[in-house]
Enzyme design. Structure first.
Site, PDB file in Angstrom:
ATOM      1  N   HIS A   3     117.500  83.398  51.988  1.00 53.55           N
ATOM      2  CA  HIS A   3     116.514  84.440  51.685  1.00 53.55           C
ATOM      3  C   HIS A   3     115.881  84.959  52.981  1.00 53.55           C
ATOM      4  O   HIS A   3     115.783  86.165  53.205  1.00 53.55           O
ATOM      5  CB  HIS A   3     115.442  83.865  50.747  1.00 53.55           C
ATOM      6  N   GLU A   4     115.481  84.026  53.862  1.00 55.06           N
ATOM      7  CA  GLU A   4     114.829  84.419  55.117  1.00 55.06           C
ATOM      8  C   GLU A   4     115.835  85.038  56.090  1.00 55.06           C
ATOM      9  O   GLU A   4     115.511  85.976  56.825  1.00 55.06           O
ATOM     10  CB  GLU A   4     114.125  83.220  55.765  1.00 55.06           C
TER      11      GLU A   4
ATOM     12  N   CYS B 163     109.838  86.691  46.090  1.00 57.32           N
ATOM     13  CA  CYS B 163     109.651  87.133  47.473  1.00 57.32           C
ATOM     14  C   CYS B 163     108.222  87.626  47.639  1.00 57.32           C
ATOM     15  O   CYS B 163     107.724  88.388  46.813  1.00 57.32           O
ATOM     16  CB  CYS B 163     110.628  88.262  47.788  1.00 57.32           C
ATOM     17  N   LEU B 164     107.548  87.197  48.702  1.00 52.95           N
ATOM     18  CA  LEU B 164     106.163  87.620  48.942  1.00 52.95           C
ATOM     19  C   LEU B 164     106.058  89.129  49.145  1.00 52.95           C
ATOM     20  O   LEU B 164     104.985  89.701  48.966  1.00 52.95           O
ATOM     21  CB  LEU B 164     105.591  86.891  50.166  1.00 52.95           C
TER      22      LEU B 164
ATOM     23  N   HIS C 214     116.094  88.552  55.223  1.00 51.88           N
ATOM     24  CA  HIS C 214     114.934  89.313  55.698  1.00 51.88           C
ATOM     25  C   HIS C 214     115.130  89.766  57.144  1.00 51.88           C
ATOM     26  O   HIS C 214     114.847  90.913  57.480  1.00 51.88           O
ATOM     27  CB  HIS C 214     113.659  88.449  55.649  1.00 51.88           C
TER      28      HIS C 214
ATOM     29  N   GLN D 227     107.958  90.400  57.473  1.00 56.49           N
ATOM     30  CA  GLN D 227     106.964  90.464  56.398  1.00 56.49           C
ATOM     31  C   GLN D 227     105.547  90.614  56.919  1.00 56.49           C
ATOM     32  O   GLN D 227     104.643  90.935  56.150  1.00 56.49           O
ATOM     33  CB  GLN D 227     107.090  89.233  55.496  1.00 56.49           C
TER      34      GLN D 227
ATOM     35  N   GLY E 153     108.491  80.158  52.675  1.00 57.81           N
ATOM     36  CA  GLY E 153     109.146  80.718  53.847  1.00 57.81           C
ATOM     37  C   GLY E 153     108.528  82.062  54.176  1.00 57.81           C
ATOM     38  O   GLY E 153     107.877  82.677  53.328  1.00 57.81           O
TER      39      GLY E 153
HETATM   40 CO    CO Z   1     111.084  87.317  50.833  1.00 59.24          CO
END
Ligand code: CO
Length: 176
Positions: free
Chosen positions: A135-136, A93-94, A139, A51, A46
């Site tokens: 999670h998204e 998480c990226l 964000h 991000q 995702g």
């Molecule tokens: Co993340």
């Protein structure tokens, strides 16, 4: 299509509340395509617009987390319609490199939003898809999984990040 740079904590963009998406033009389509390419390259399941430095109410999820033939999910201006149950599981998480921790999430969730053409859609998820959706969703509200950890775990992670940054600064200094 182009791979965009992924922003890492503590980049302030990650803490901003996303703006509502109102335009679904060709430029927006390119943004979605770039997000898809960036997500696959990372690789991640995702990605939120935040991000890649754009505080928008916009995220994508690799639909393959639900089933292999499922297309990419694009969700603009998401809202939570209902959620049920509770699951604690590992999450990464990226924007928080080299970090995995257990996060409590709803077991299943239904969201409403707009697809990449601005058409209303609802999305029901459980399992990994439900976790990715939450999670998204976080964000695009400016919330990181870090914010969902205990204060002790959060401060330990922040210390580690600061140490890594310091080391990186030294490396740079060493090569001029
Ligand atoms: Co993340």
């Amino acid at each position: 299509m182009a791979i965009r740079e992924i922003r890492h904590y503590p980049n302030p963009v990650l803490a901003q509340k996303g703006e509502t998406v109102t335009v679904f033009d060709a430029k927006f389509q390119r943004l979605i395509d770039d997000m898809i390419e960036t997500m696959y390259a990372a690789p991640g399941i995702g990605l939120a617009a935040h991000q890649i430095g754009l505080p928008l109410q916009l995220f994508i999820i690799d639909g393959a987390v639900q089933d292999p033939d499922h297309p990419i999910i694009v969700m603009a201006n998401p809202s939570i319609l209902s959620q049920e149950g509770e699951v604690i599981d590992e999450e990464g998480c990226l924007s928080l490199p080299q970090y995995v921790d257990h996060v409590k999430r709803a077991a299943s969730i239904t969201m409403a939003g707009l697809d990449r053409n601005g058409k209303p859609s609802t999305l029901e998820g459980n399992g990994l898809l439900a976790r990715a959706m939450q999670h998204e969703y976080d964000h695009v509200q400016g919330v990181l999984m870090l914010d969902r950890l205990s204060p002790l775990k959060r401060s330990l992670y922040i210390k580690r990040i600061k140490k890594l940054e310091k080391n990186r600064a030294h490396e740079h200094a060493a090569v001029g």
